[in-house]
Design a protein around this motif. Structure first.
Motif, PDB file in Angstrom:
ATOM      1  N   GLN A 109     109.665  75.812  69.110  1.00  0.00           N
ATOM      2  CA  GLN A 109     109.263  76.791  68.210  1.00  0.00           C
ATOM      3  C   GLN A 109     107.776  76.701  67.735  1.00  0.00           C
ATOM      4  N   SER A 110     106.966  75.442  68.321  1.00  0.00           N
ATOM      5  CA  SER A 110     105.612  75.618  67.930  1.00  0.00           C
ATOM      6  C   SER A 110     104.964  75.967  69.261  1.00  0.00           C
ATOM      7  N   ARG A 111     104.137  77.010  68.953  1.00  0.00           N
ATOM      8  CA  ARG A 111     103.369  77.604  70.363  1.00  0.00           C
ATOM      9  C   ARG A 111     102.087  76.930  70.410  1.00  0.00           C
ATOM     10  N   SER A 112     101.669  76.477  69.814  1.00  0.00           N
ATOM     11  CA  SER A 112     100.356  75.529  70.071  1.00  0.00           C
ATOM     12  C   SER A 112     100.450  74.133  69.667  1.00  0.00           C
ATOM     13  N   ILE A 113      99.666  73.274  70.208  1.00  0.00           N
ATOM     14  CA  ILE A 113      99.820  71.785  69.747  1.00  0.00           C
ATOM     15  C   ILE A 113      99.428  71.567  68.299  1.00  0.00           C
ATOM     16  N   GLU A 114      98.305  72.337  67.834  1.00  0.00           N
ATOM     17  CA  GLU A 114      98.011  72.234  66.625  1.00  0.00           C
ATOM     18  C   GLU A 114      98.971  72.730  65.658  1.00  0.00           C
ATOM     19  N   ALA A 115      99.634  73.807  66.057  1.00  0.00           N
ATOM     20  CA  ALA A 115     101.269  74.016  65.013  1.00  0.00           C
ATOM     21  C   ALA A 115     101.939  72.990  65.022  1.00  0.00           C
ATOM     22  N   ALA A 116     102.241  72.166  66.222  1.00  0.00           N
ATOM     23  CA  ALA A 116     103.278  71.298  66.322  1.00  0.00           C
ATOM     24  C   ALA A 116     102.983  70.087  65.441  1.00  0.00           C
ATOM     25  N   ILE A 117     101.489  69.939  65.373  1.00  0.00           N
ATOM     26  CA  ILE A 117     100.937  68.775  64.379  1.00  0.00           C
ATOM     27  C   ILE A 117     101.143  69.158  63.104  1.00  0.00           C
ATOM     28  N   ARG A 118     100.672  70.389  62.922  1.00  0.00           N
ATOM     29  CA  ARG A 118     100.631  70.708  61.311  1.00  0.00           C
ATOM     30  C   ARG A 118     102.073  70.699  60.694  1.00  0.00           C
ATOM     31  N   ARG A 119     103.257  70.993  61.632  1.00  0.00           N
ATOM     32  CA  ARG A 119     104.330  71.246  61.535  1.00  0.00           C
ATOM     33  C   ARG A 119     105.228  70.060  60.817  1.00  0.00           C
ATOM     34  N   HIS A 120     104.767  68.864  61.288  1.00  0.00           N
ATOM     35  CA  HIS A 120     105.366  67.607  60.615  1.00  0.00           C
ATOM     36  C   HIS A 120     104.420  66.382  60.330  1.00  0.00           C
ATOM     37  N   ALA A 121     103.352  66.951  60.296  1.00  0.00           N
ATOM     38  CA  ALA A 121     102.442  65.766  59.738  1.00  0.00           C
ATOM     39  C   ALA A 121     101.024  66.393  58.745  1.00  0.00           C
ATOM     40  N   ALA A 122     101.689  67.232  58.074  1.00  0.00           N
ATOM     41  CA  ALA A 122     100.381  67.890  57.136  1.00  0.00           C
ATOM     42  C   ALA A 122      99.853  67.019  56.395  1.00  0.00           C
ATOM     43  N   ALA A 123     100.695  65.951  55.830  1.00  0.00           N
ATOM     44  CA  ALA A 123      99.962  65.121  54.783  1.00  0.00           C
ATOM     45  C   ALA A 123      99.021  64.348  55.321  1.00  0.00           C
ATOM     46  N   GLN A 124      99.010  64.136  56.754  1.00  0.00           N
ATOM     47  CA  GLN A 124      97.904  62.964  57.320  1.00  0.00           C
ATOM     48  C   GLN A 124      96.619  63.923  57.914  1.00  0.00           C
ATOM     49  N   LEU A 125      96.799  65.252  57.473  1.00  0.00           N
ATOM     50  CA  LEU A 125      95.825  66.132  57.958  1.00  0.00           C
ATOM     51  C   LEU A 125      94.397  66.441  57.286  1.00  0.00           C
ATOM     52  N   VAL A 126      94.661  65.780  56.075  1.00  0.00           N
ATOM     53  CA  VAL A 126      93.367  65.987  55.169  1.00  0.00           C
ATOM     54  C   VAL A 126      92.015  65.291  55.810  1.00  0.00           C
ATOM     55  N   GLY A 127      91.035  66.309  55.903  1.00  0.00           N
ATOM     56  CA  GLY A 127      89.846  65.972  56.350  1.00  0.00           C
ATOM     57  C   GLY A 127      89.837  65.784  58.094  1.00  0.00           C
ATOM     58  N   ILE A 128      90.808  65.990  58.556  1.00  0.00           N
ATOM     59  CA  ILE A 128      91.081  65.578  60.054  1.00  0.00           C
ATOM     60  C   ILE A 128      90.187  66.682  60.817  1.00  0.00           C
ATOM     61  N   ASP A 129      89.363  66.228  61.754  1.00  0.00           N
ATOM     62  CA  ASP A 129      88.754  67.248  62.932  1.00  0.00           C
ATOM     63  C   ASP A 129      89.394  67.680  63.782  1.00  0.00           C
ATOM     64  N   MET A 130      90.432  68.722  63.622  1.00  0.00           N
ATOM     65  CA  MET A 130      91.147  69.263  64.538  1.00  0.00           C
ATOM     66  C   MET A 130      90.756  69.445  65.974  1.00  0.00           C
ATOM     67  N   PRO A 131      89.685  70.020  66.076  1.00  0.00           N
ATOM     68  CA  PRO A 131      89.125  70.197  67.569  1.00  0.00           C
ATOM     69  C   PRO A 131      89.022  68.657  68.256  1.00  0.00           C
ATOM     70  N   ALA A 132      88.540  67.679  67.270  1.00  0.00           N
ATOM     71  CA  ALA A 132      88.363  66.367  68.140  1.00  0.00           C
ATOM     72  C   ALA A 132      89.679  65.851  68.519  1.00  0.00           C
ATOM     73  N   LEU A 133      90.827  65.946  67.529  1.00  0.00           N
ATOM     74  CA  LEU A 133      91.895  65.399  67.917  1.00  0.00           C
ATOM     75  C   LEU A 133      92.595  66.054  69.042  1.00  0.00           C
ATOM     76  N   LEU A 134      92.618  67.625  69.029  1.00  0.00           N
ATOM     77  CA  LEU A 134      92.998  68.336  70.303  1.00  0.00           C
ATOM     78  C   LEU A 134      92.375  67.942  71.710  1.00  0.00           C
ATOM     79  N   ALA A 135      90.951  67.598  71.468  1.00  0.00           N
ATOM     80  CA  ALA A 135      90.381  67.003  72.763  1.00  0.00           C
ATOM     81  C   ALA A 135      90.752  65.897  73.072  1.00  0.00           C
ATOM     82  N   PHE A 136      91.310  64.919  72.480  1.00  0.00           N
ATOM     83  CA  PHE A 136      91.684  63.622  72.594  1.00  0.00           C
ATOM     84  C   PHE A 136      92.963  63.841  73.494  1.00  0.00           C
ATOM     85  N   LEU A 137      93.965  64.590  72.717  1.00  0.00           N
ATOM     86  CA  LEU A 137      95.088  64.948  73.297  1.00  0.00           C
ATOM     87  C   LEU A 137      95.149  65.464  74.635  1.00  0.00           C
TER      88      LEU A 137
END
Length: 334
Positions: free
Chosen positions: A281-309
């Motif tokens: 049900q998560s249509r993007s990797i970012e949505a999947a990350i935010r769905r189960h790890a919201a508390a760990q995402l404060v200050g995260i550089d999402m483009p960088a994390l997605l580039a690593f994945l």
């Protein structure tokens, strides 16, 4: 799959212990330094003949009740051997309840299915889609004799089964089919991504640092970015629990029924295996990350994390002809 697990495991008649078993004509190729050959069921050594048979079976819709579904219809090579759908409908039209996982490096897994079903070998796992009834996938429950007759009627398969199992009596059986499928799937080896080659872009390197610092690696660790365990991380869908309310936090005191726990998926080739998470049900990797790890995402550089994945995508694996659909001509014709 929630029923028939004991029967599924028993039908494969495989030993619980494993060995680094290979046939005389088999050698593992191109394993990176530090990666040991996978441990195999003691009664299913690798052989080239068995892999060739398993490859043909993997792409053959004869393994389904009405000839409409092959393993490869759900596990498509270009998608990392997933299928691009939230869940996949079976031969009766029943919709599956879990997203199809990718198969990269399954030879090294010790647990299969999204939940803790007690299935620990690829041979046992193959019985789930073929014979499971909740939901029906390939619809072959109770069709042992029919499957054997169907495959034995094909002259090519008769030759292939003899070559793959030269000391076994009789023709095609579920045990032989699942042994061959397991052997082929163990050749789905993926160690050619940019990450594996040490070729990360500066943005992906930053994402790798954040991946470790944010705690992602506590579950998505190791060579295949999975601990192989089941966890509750707040990703259950509406109707299971209100995932938006928990977002990776412990469920509220007294919550009933107990929330579902799901096995950590491998992140190899994650960029091409969407939609994501256990229910798709998560249509993007970012949505999947935010769905189960919201508390760990404060200050995260999402483009960088997605580039690593994205750096975990192994293009040679996705295009490896040895893993693709075999030629129509029988490989045992000579």
């Amino acid at each position: 799959m929630r029923v028939g697990i004991a029967a599924i495991i028993g039908a494969t008649a495989l030993l619980a212990t494993g060995v680094m078993a290979t046939g005389p004509d088999w050698q593992w190729q191109d394993l990176p330094a530090g990666v040991a050959a996978p441990v195999l069921p003691a009664d299913n050594p690798m052989s080239a003949a068995k892999v060739a048979l398993g490859r043909r079976l993997f792409y053959d819709r004869a393994l389904s009740r009405d000839g409409s579904m092959a393993c490869a219809d759900c596990h498509q090579q270009a998608r990392g051997f997933s299928d691009g759908l939230p869940t996949h409908a079976g031969v009766t039209g029943d919709m599956g309840v879990r997203n199809v996982p990718g198969l990269a490096n399954v030879a090294w897994r010790s647990g299969f299915t999204w939940t803790e079903a007690g299935i620990t070998t690829l041979e046992a796992q193959a019985m789930v889609p073929m014979t499971g009834t909740r939901p029906v996938e390939m619809g072959m429950a109770g069709s042992d004799a029919e499957l054997g007759q169907r495959l034995d009627a094909d002259p090519c398969y008769r030759r292939l089964f003899v070559r793959a199992f030269p000391t076994a009596q009789g023709g095609a059986t579920y045990a032989k089919v699942t042994a061959a499928l397991g052997a082929f799937q163990r050749t789905m080896i993926s160690f050619g991504s940019a990450h594996d080659r040490g070729a990360l872009s500066p943005l992906a390197r930053k994402g790798a640092t954040q991946f470790a610092a944010s705690g992602c690696a506590s579950c998505h660790g190791g060579a295949d970015f999975t601990d192989g365990k089941v966890h509750y991380v707040g990703t259950a869908a509406p109707g299971e629990i209100d995932s938006s309310a928990y977002g990776g936090k412990p469920p509220p005191p007294g919550f009933e029924p107990p929330p579902e726990r799901f096995r950590t998926p491998s992140l190899r080739n994650v960029a091409v295996t969407g939609p994501w998470l256990h229910d798709g049900q998560s249509r993007s990797i970012e949505a999947a990350i935010r769905r189960h790890a919201a508390a760990q995402l404060v200050g995260i550089d999402m483009p960088a994390l997605l580039a690593f994945l994205d750096s975990l995508t192994d293009r040679p694996f996705l295009e490896n002809r040895a893993l693709g659909r075999p030629a129509d001509a029988c490989p045992a014709a000579t």
